[in-house]
Scaffold this motif. Sequence first.
Motif, PDB file in Angstrom:
ATOM      1  N   ILE A 117       0.846  -1.209   0.000  1.00  0.00           N
ATOM      2  CA  ILE A 117       0.000   0.000   0.000  1.00  0.00           C
ATOM      3  C   ILE A 117       0.876   1.251   0.000  1.00  0.00           C
ATOM      4  CG2 ILE A 117      -2.205   0.863   0.835  1.00  0.00           C
ATOM      5  CD1 ILE A 117      -2.221  -1.397   2.909  1.00  0.00           C
ATOM      6  N   MET A 118       1.701   1.398  -1.042  1.00  0.00           N
ATOM      7  CA  MET A 118       2.624   2.528  -1.049  1.00  0.00           C
ATOM      8  C   MET A 118       3.047   2.885  -2.467  1.00  0.00           C
ATOM      9  SD  MET A 118       6.230   0.773   0.121  1.00  0.00           S
ATOM     10  CE  MET A 118       7.057   2.362   0.035  1.00  0.00           C
ATOM     11  N   GLN A 120      -6.618   4.600  -4.732  1.00  0.00           N
ATOM     12  CA  GLN A 120      -7.796   4.015  -4.084  1.00  0.00           C
ATOM     13  C   GLN A 120      -9.092   4.381  -4.823  1.00  0.00           C
ATOM     14  OE1 GLN A 120      -6.876   1.878  -2.205  1.00  0.00           O
ATOM     15  NE2 GLN A 120      -5.055   2.522  -1.111  1.00  0.00           N
ATOM     16  N   THR A 121      -8.984   5.016  -5.975  1.00  0.00           N
ATOM     17  CA  THR A 121     -10.154   5.272  -6.826  1.00  0.00           C
ATOM     18  C   THR A 121     -10.190   4.359  -8.045  1.00  0.00           C
ATOM     19  OG1 THR A 121      -9.101   6.935  -8.270  1.00  0.00           O
ATOM     20  CG2 THR A 121     -10.050   7.722  -6.191  1.00  0.00           C
ATOM     21  N   ARG A 142     -10.395   1.467   3.141  1.00  0.00           N
ATOM     22  CA  ARG A 142      -9.388   2.472   2.770  1.00  0.00           C
ATOM     23  C   ARG A 142      -9.847   3.322   1.593  1.00  0.00           C
ATOM     24  NH1 ARG A 142      -8.193   0.804   6.955  1.00  0.00           N
ATOM     25  NH2 ARG A 142      -6.154   0.122   7.731  1.00  0.00           N
ATOM     26  N   ALA A 143     -10.740   2.778   0.749  1.00  0.00           N
ATOM     27  CA  ALA A 143     -11.245   3.566  -0.372  1.00  0.00           C
ATOM     28  C   ALA A 143     -12.071   4.748   0.115  1.00  0.00           C
ATOM     29  CB  ALA A 143     -12.082   2.693  -1.302  1.00  0.00           C
ATOM     30  N   PHE A 159      -8.671  12.738  -4.669  1.00  0.00           N
ATOM     31  CA  PHE A 159      -8.893  11.897  -3.493  1.00  0.00           C
ATOM     32  C   PHE A 159     -10.389  11.765  -3.188  1.00  0.00           C
ATOM     33  CE2 PHE A 159      -4.488  12.882  -3.146  1.00  0.00           C
ATOM     34  CZ  PHE A 159      -3.916  11.821  -2.471  1.00  0.00           C
ATOM     35  N   SER A 160     -11.201  11.898  -4.216  1.00  0.00           N
ATOM     36  CA  SER A 160     -12.649  11.809  -4.053  1.00  0.00           C
ATOM     37  C   SER A 160     -13.220  10.768  -5.007  1.00  0.00           C
ATOM     38  CB  SER A 160     -13.300  13.174  -4.326  1.00  0.00           C
ATOM     39  OG  SER A 160     -14.708  13.051  -4.356  1.00  0.00           O
ATOM     40  N   ASN A 161     -13.554   9.593  -4.480  1.00  0.00           N
ATOM     41  CA  ASN A 161     -14.191   8.573  -5.313  1.00  0.00           C
ATOM     42  C   ASN A 161     -15.486   9.081  -5.932  1.00  0.00           C
ATOM     43  OD1 ASN A 161     -13.125   5.832  -5.826  1.00  0.00           O
ATOM     44  ND2 ASN A 161     -12.683   5.881  -3.627  1.00  0.00           N
ATOM     45  N   PRO A 162     -16.360   9.775  -5.162  1.00  0.00           N
ATOM     46  CA  PRO A 162     -17.591  10.275  -5.776  1.00  0.00           C
ATOM     47  C   PRO A 162     -17.330  11.229  -6.937  1.00  0.00           C
ATOM     48  CG  PRO A 162     -17.812  10.270  -3.397  1.00  0.00           C
ATOM     49  CD  PRO A 162     -16.371   9.967  -3.691  1.00  0.00           C
TER      50      PRO A 162
END
Length: 461
Positions: free
Chosen positions: A108-109, A282-283, A314-315, A332-335
């Motif tokens: 995770i890096m 994470q998206t 984490r997402a 940094f915004s999935n939506p």
Amino acid sequence: MTYAQQLARFITELSVEDLSEATRLKTSHCLIDYMAAVWNAQGHELARTYTTLARTLAGTGEAAPGTAPSGMATVIGQGRDLPVFWAAFANAAQGHVTEVDDGHRQSIMHIGTVVIPVALALAQSRGLDGRAIVESVICGYELAIRAGECFGPEHYAVFHTTATAGTFGAAAAAAKALGLDAERTAWALGHAGTQAAGLWEFLRDKAVDAKPLHPAKAAQNGLLAALLAEAGIRNASAIFEGRQGFCAATSKNPQYHYLTDGLGERYKVDEANFKGYPTCGQTHSMLDALTRIMREHHITAKDVASVEALVYDRAVDVAGITDPATLEQAKFSNPFCMAFLLTHGSLTFENMVPECVHDPEVRELMARVTLTRDEEMNAGFPAARPCRVKVTLKSGEILSADNRFRRGDPENPMNTDDMLDKFAQLTRKVLDDDQRKAVTDWCLNVPNEQAVAPEILTLSK
């Protein structure tokens, strides 16, 4: 032997001759990916802030672009040289500013933006050839990833692994480049552990402009760790497993076997992944799933009533910003990212620009996109990035797609043509065709290069 001592022996013994053609090519792809990221950052206000700070803190005169006298290295794209300590800092920050750099799923890096600036800076300042650069990069990836896997997701819940494990990777890259023996390399890992830090708290304030500080300091601290060891300053030999060592301080459930399992038999650089989108990693799984729905069912934003994504924690924790005010926050915004994809039909390295953040169509649809934490998805993390995206159409029909591995993951890899296309997209505004070719040719041929070519670091016509 302690874990650090075993890892140090691996670092000192590694040779280019040990590597398969596939691993050498993957290393070249990592170099292309890092150079794409750092050139993409040219002209970015945040990149200028970090590089200006580095120049100010270095407090030294400048050399001619690309010449890098002893102890100096080039700040990529800036046409000036700084002491290696500050050049590595600036180049690591630049490589992470636009969130397009490589990563590793299990640890995770991000790795390249921490390791490669150190290898390039020392290659310039110490006159190293391409073989030494490859060896330095391989060792850096190996230690960073193994450390991150050892520290585990419990560590990542509080600590930014790019910063912590990345410091070990930078130290390993520097130790290899400096030609330290096994004893001093183990000391360097001890110095790395003493300095390694980086906390996620900045996300609570949406202060994502602080994120590039983490690889910048990791690169700088790892370089300092190796220089301390080179100077004969000792440190702990059991920095990982010691009673007062790094894992005791920062990891609730360290998995020490990751540090040495398969060491020298396979190379962690082969497990690195490359981003298919200019957003937080994470998206990406959600974007892949949504893309599949859009292509298979030929839908656009006008067809959509709502979107729900079942995701791992984490997402949401890392990429769950609900009201982004800047492009950095939007990444940094999935939506936002899913709404953008539906509205524009694609999300590429060229069409996600600052002006899109307040696009009313994206914002309106974004309000109808929800993230739902799901235990099934959590169970698959971090070995994969599992998700299930459900799109409810205005007709009432529900479309669904699952995804586990992102485009650019080892299970769904990018080839050389894909990497060259990504590089072109990210650098089209700052490099012409000849300049892009000079950079990518050097990266692809790096084991045979005699030095760091000045033309890959500075703009020249």
